[in-house]
Design an enzyme around this catalytic site. Sequence first.
Site, PDB file in Angstrom:
ATOM      1  N   MET A 133      39.530  48.736  37.622  1.00  0.00           N
ATOM      2  CA  MET A 133      38.243  48.473  38.270  1.00  0.00           C
ATOM      3  C   MET A 133      37.957  49.487  39.371  1.00  0.00           C
ATOM      4  O   MET A 133      36.805  49.883  39.571  1.00  0.00           O
ATOM      5  CB  MET A 133      38.180  47.048  38.811  1.00  0.00           C
ATOM      6  CG  MET A 133      38.206  45.980  37.733  1.00  0.00           C
ATOM      7  SD  MET A 133      36.983  46.221  36.417  1.00  0.00           S
ATOM      8  CE  MET A 133      35.462  46.198  37.342  1.00  0.00           C
ATOM      9  N   GLU A 134      38.982  49.929  40.054  1.00  0.00           N
ATOM     10  CA  GLU A 134      38.794  50.942  41.089  1.00  0.00           C
ATOM     11  C   GLU A 134      38.332  52.263  40.478  1.00  0.00           C
ATOM     12  O   GLU A 134      37.446  52.930  41.024  1.00  0.00           O
ATOM     13  CB  GLU A 134      40.084  51.125  41.892  1.00  0.00           C
ATOM     14  CG  GLU A 134      40.392  49.981  42.836  1.00  0.00           C
ATOM     15  CD  GLU A 134      40.872  48.692  42.170  1.00  0.00           C
ATOM     16  OE1 GLU A 134      40.935  47.671  42.863  1.00  0.00           O
ATOM     17  OE2 GLU A 134      41.196  48.699  40.954  1.00  0.00           O
ATOM     18  N   LEU A 147      36.424  39.074  42.109  1.00  0.00           N
ATOM     19  CA  LEU A 147      37.778  38.595  41.838  1.00  0.00           C
ATOM     20  C   LEU A 147      38.831  39.702  41.836  1.00  0.00           C
ATOM     21  O   LEU A 147      39.969  39.484  41.425  1.00  0.00           O
ATOM     22  CB  LEU A 147      37.799  37.821  40.520  1.00  0.00           C
ATOM     23  CG  LEU A 147      36.859  36.605  40.501  1.00  0.00           C
ATOM     24  CD1 LEU A 147      36.868  35.942  39.139  1.00  0.00           C
ATOM     25  CD2 LEU A 147      37.213  35.609  41.590  1.00  0.00           C
ATOM     26  N   CYS A 148      38.465  40.887  42.306  1.00  0.00           N
ATOM     27  CA  CYS A 148      39.428  41.988  42.411  1.00  0.00           C
ATOM     28  C   CYS A 148      40.290  41.818  43.652  1.00  0.00           C
ATOM     29  O   CYS A 148      39.809  41.416  44.704  1.00  0.00           O
ATOM     30  CB  CYS A 148      38.700  43.324  42.501  1.00  0.00           C
ATOM     31  SG  CYS A 148      38.215  43.978  40.917  1.00  0.00           S
ATOM     32  N   HIS A 149      41.556  42.150  43.497  1.00  0.00           N
ATOM     33  CA  HIS A 149      42.477  42.117  44.631  1.00  0.00           C
ATOM     34  C   HIS A 149      42.276  43.358  45.494  1.00  0.00           C
ATOM     35  O   HIS A 149      42.073  44.448  44.961  1.00  0.00           O
ATOM     36  CB  HIS A 149      43.925  42.102  44.132  1.00  0.00           C
ATOM     37  CG  HIS A 149      44.281  40.876  43.377  1.00  0.00           C
ATOM     38  ND1 HIS A 149      44.036  40.752  42.030  1.00  0.00           N
ATOM     39  CD2 HIS A 149      44.848  39.710  43.773  1.00  0.00           C
ATOM     40  CE1 HIS A 149      44.449  39.560  41.630  1.00  0.00           C
ATOM     41  NE2 HIS A 149      44.940  38.908  42.665  1.00  0.00           N
ATOM     42  N   ASP A 181      20.881  59.460  43.154  1.00  0.00           N
ATOM     43  CA  ASP A 181      20.202  59.362  44.450  1.00  0.00           C
ATOM     44  C   ASP A 181      19.875  60.735  45.019  1.00  0.00           C
ATOM     45  O   ASP A 181      18.768  60.968  45.507  1.00  0.00           O
ATOM     46  CB  ASP A 181      21.064  58.581  45.441  1.00  0.00           C
ATOM     47  CG  ASP A 181      20.435  58.527  46.817  1.00  0.00           C
ATOM     48  OD1 ASP A 181      19.270  58.076  46.923  1.00  0.00           O
ATOM     49  OD2 ASP A 181      21.082  58.935  47.790  1.00  0.00           O
TER      50      ASP A 181
END
Length: 158
Positions: free
Chosen positions: A111-112, A75-77, A126
């Site tokens: 969120m970014e 739901l992130c733009h 990793d």
Amino acid sequence: MSKLTHIDDQGRARMVDVSEKPATAREAVAAGFVRMSAETLALAISGSGRKGDVRAVAELAGVMAAKKTSDLIPLCHPLALSKVEVAVEPADGGLSVTARVKTTGPTGVEMEALTAASVACLTIYDMLKAAEKGMVIEAVRLLEKTGGKSGDWKADQP
């Protein structure tokens, strides 16, 4: 408690309509930490790991991840980011990650920043897992955000 903005009155998930919101300067800072042994940390710092310079690759992975956040979080733009800066620094017991993201737009970049920090931590894991599988990714969190309707916010220290 505040109403959740991504849930409609029927309880269904929805993308928030930001079309009427003004474009303003937004910034967010997130962090994470990868705990590891002193031997693995020395390997990461030396840049002589089998997969290359751990810190440089993790920083680039974080930048790339910030740009792909809307592909990963449903739901992130999609946003036009004006700056993404990821720093991986040695710290007591591991590597510390800090991600700073900026934009001018109708919605924030929390969120970014969190995605950048998370993916940088995953990349560290990793690249060093051949040396130590027991590393722990921890303390991924938002440190601060500025701009927007809800104003500025800063996390309480640790």
